[in-house]
Design an enzyme around this catalytic site. Structure first.
Site, PDB file in Angstrom:
ATOM      1  N   GLU A  32       0.758  -1.348   0.107  1.00  0.00           N
ATOM      2  CA  GLU A  32       0.132  -0.122  -0.094  1.00  0.00           C
ATOM      3  C   GLU A  32       0.857   1.291   0.065  1.00  0.00           C
ATOM      4  OE1 GLU A  32      -3.142   0.226  -1.147  1.00  0.00           O
ATOM      5  OE2 GLU A  32      -3.677  -0.973   0.535  1.00  0.00           O
ATOM      6  N   GLU A 161      -6.398  10.817 -14.329  1.00  0.00           N
ATOM      7  CA  GLU A 161      -6.503  11.546 -12.936  1.00  0.00           C
ATOM      8  C   GLU A 161      -5.454  12.399 -12.281  1.00  0.00           C
ATOM      9  OE1 GLU A 161      -8.767   8.989 -10.614  1.00  0.00           O
ATOM     10  OE2 GLU A 161      -8.426  10.912  -9.425  1.00  0.00           O
ATOM     11  N   ASP A 173      -4.288   1.089  -9.517  1.00  0.00           N
ATOM     12  CA  ASP A 173      -5.756   0.800  -9.780  1.00  0.00           C
ATOM     13  C   ASP A 173      -6.296   0.776 -11.120  1.00  0.00           C
ATOM     14  OD1 ASP A 173      -5.393   1.586  -7.021  1.00  0.00           O
ATOM     15  OD2 ASP A 173      -6.699   3.357  -7.092  1.00  0.00           O
TER      16      ASP A 173
HETATM   17  C1  GLA Z   1      -4.880   5.033  -4.261  1.00  0.00           C
HETATM   18  C2  GLA Z   1      -4.354   5.331  -5.372  1.00  0.00           C
HETATM   19  C3  GLA Z   1      -3.239   4.154  -5.618  1.00  0.00           C
HETATM   20  C4  GLA Z   1      -2.512   3.716  -4.399  1.00  0.00           C
HETATM   21  C5  GLA Z   1      -3.454   3.490  -3.448  1.00  0.00           C
HETATM   22  C6  GLA Z   1      -2.637   3.133  -1.958  1.00  0.00           C
HETATM   23  O1  GLA Z   1      -6.131   3.853  -4.306  1.00  0.00           O
HETATM   24  O2  GLA Z   1      -5.245   5.363  -6.735  1.00  0.00           O
HETATM   25  O3  GLA Z   1      -2.566   4.639  -7.011  1.00  0.00           O
HETATM   26  O4  GLA Z   1      -1.583   4.632  -4.303  1.00  0.00           O
HETATM   27  O5  GLA Z   1      -4.277   4.584  -3.284  1.00  0.00           O
HETATM   28  O6  GLA Z   1      -1.675   1.984  -2.263  1.00  0.00           O
END
Ligand code: GLA
Length: 386
Positions: A32, A161, A173
């Site tokens: 994460e 984004e 994501d």
């Molecule tokens: C969000 C961001 C991802 C990642 C997570 C944390 O979901 O969009 O790119 O950094 O937080 O892991």
């Protein structure tokens, strides 16, 4: 499917030549806040997500409607005017994608009517916005025959984004939503974009997603602040190390790194990044060894680090994680950006019912909010629904 087609018709008063698409949400199992630090992450695409029903028009109008934001009604836009507009809310994601494609020289001749409906809770850490972005990119790819690869779709969506919406997220994501594989999670190297499908379950156990139903309005700004803190750390360390990303550093270096970084906050952020990378590498091994207990231990360490070093959890997430661990989960942690949103727990099948009851009770008593649970399956990435 019929419900979606009927809903499209009731909004737009026609139902010819409709195509239906599905874009999943995602859950991140471990790794994460390291996808913008060149780290290894371990997400899966899930069985809740965003549907889009679309009709290709023969003029340059675009009409957008989301069942998740009915107050906005139909948003009318034009392919020749795609600037960000605060009043357009969610529809800015669609505008951003079209805008970027046109700027990159793709031929976008006609507009479309789009009906969107999703069953992902918004702003909950399950990537409802990336799900929508990748849905839009995939629809554009299909309607305009752009021949984008899935990785290109993810990168374009991320760019929207980052630059159009102003959230400086990593690639995790969008990449998992574009490339997910049924019943698998993907180990993704975010420095090289290499991906390896992996089992992500243990016999006798189930993943349970727990939603705090707590949304912090400042998530984006806090997130961008973490991204900045990491780049400050990287800048300092680059004077001593030949590195491109923080995740290239090994945990053995941390005592020396402590001496180089005098700012406590920056050091803690870097420390999370370096240890999280290490945990994800170990998690990969635990999965291969089929060791749920060892894997769960890493989940717990990850949460601890996100709580204390990265400071992205808070009372809502911590309460859920602690209660889940007390009543049956063998491992639990925040998933996604944090600051509210969702946590995941790995729970033995026959303990799930009891765990849910206890977590519900404890969480409500402590926060006044109601937790929601989702038991999802892991699914393929974005695609057309036949
Ligand atoms: C969000 C961001 C991802 C990642 C997570 C944390 O979901 O969009 O790119 O950094 O937080 O892991």
């Amino acid at each position: 499917m019929n419900h979606l087609l009927d809903a499209f018709e009731s909004i737009y008063q026609h139902n010819k030549d409709l195509r239906v698409f599905y874009s999943p949400g995602r859950v991140n199992i471990i790794g994460e806040h390291i996808d913008y630090n060149g780290g290894l992450v371990f997400p899966a695409a899930i069985s809740i997500g965003t549907y889009g029903v679309v009709f290709l028009r023969n003029d340059r109008k675009v009409r957008l409607y989301s069942a998740n934001f009915i107050d906005q009604g139909i948003v009318n836009i034009d392919i020749d005017n795609l600037a960000y507009d605060e009043n357009h809310g969610w529809a800015n994601y669609a505008k951003g994608i079209l805008n970027l494609l046109i700027n990159k020289g793709y031929q976008i001749q006609y507009g479309f009517d789009l009906y969107v409906d999703g069953n992902l809770p918004t702003a909950s850490g399950l990537s409802s916005s990336a799900s929508l972005e990748v849905l839009m990119t995939y629809i554009a790819d299909t309607l305009y025959k752009l021949n984008l690869t899935r990785v290109e779709m993810a990168l374009l969506s991320q760019e929207v984004e980052n630059k159009f919406m102003g959230m400086h997220c990593g690639i995790m994501d969008q990449l998992i939503i574009a490339c997910g594989i049924k019943d698998k999670a993907l180990l993704m190297n975010t420095a090289t974009l290499e991906m390896e499908a992996s089992n992500a379950s243990f016999d006798g156990y189930q993943w349970v997603i727990m939603n705090t139903n707590y949304q912090r309005k400042t998530t984006d700004s806090k997130y961008n602040q973490r991204v900045r803190e990491c780049s400050q750390g990287l800048k300092i360390l680059k004077e001593k190390y030949q590195i491109k990303y923080l995740c290239e550093l090994s945990i053995d270096e941390l005592p020396y790194i402590r001496k180089l970084i005098t700012d406590d906050t920056i050091f803690h952020r870097v420390s999370h990044v370096v240890t999280e990378q290490n945990r994800t590498i170990k998690a990969k091994l635990m999965m291969k060894k089929n060791d749920p207990i060892g894997f769960a231990q890493l989940l717990n360490e990850s949460h601890y680090s996100l709580k204390n070093d990265y400071e992205v959890t808070g009372i809502h997430l911590d309460t859920l994680v602690e209660a889940a661990l007390k009543y049956g989960a063998i491992g639990a942690r925040v998933t996604g950006a944090g600051f509210g949103g969702c946590a995941i727990a790995l729970v033995e099948n026959d303990k799930i019912k009891h765990m849910k009851e206890k977590v519900k009770e404890i969480y409500n008593k402590k926060t006044g909010l109601n937790v929601e649970f989702y038991e999802v399956t892991f699914e393929n990435g974005v695609g057309e629904v036949k």
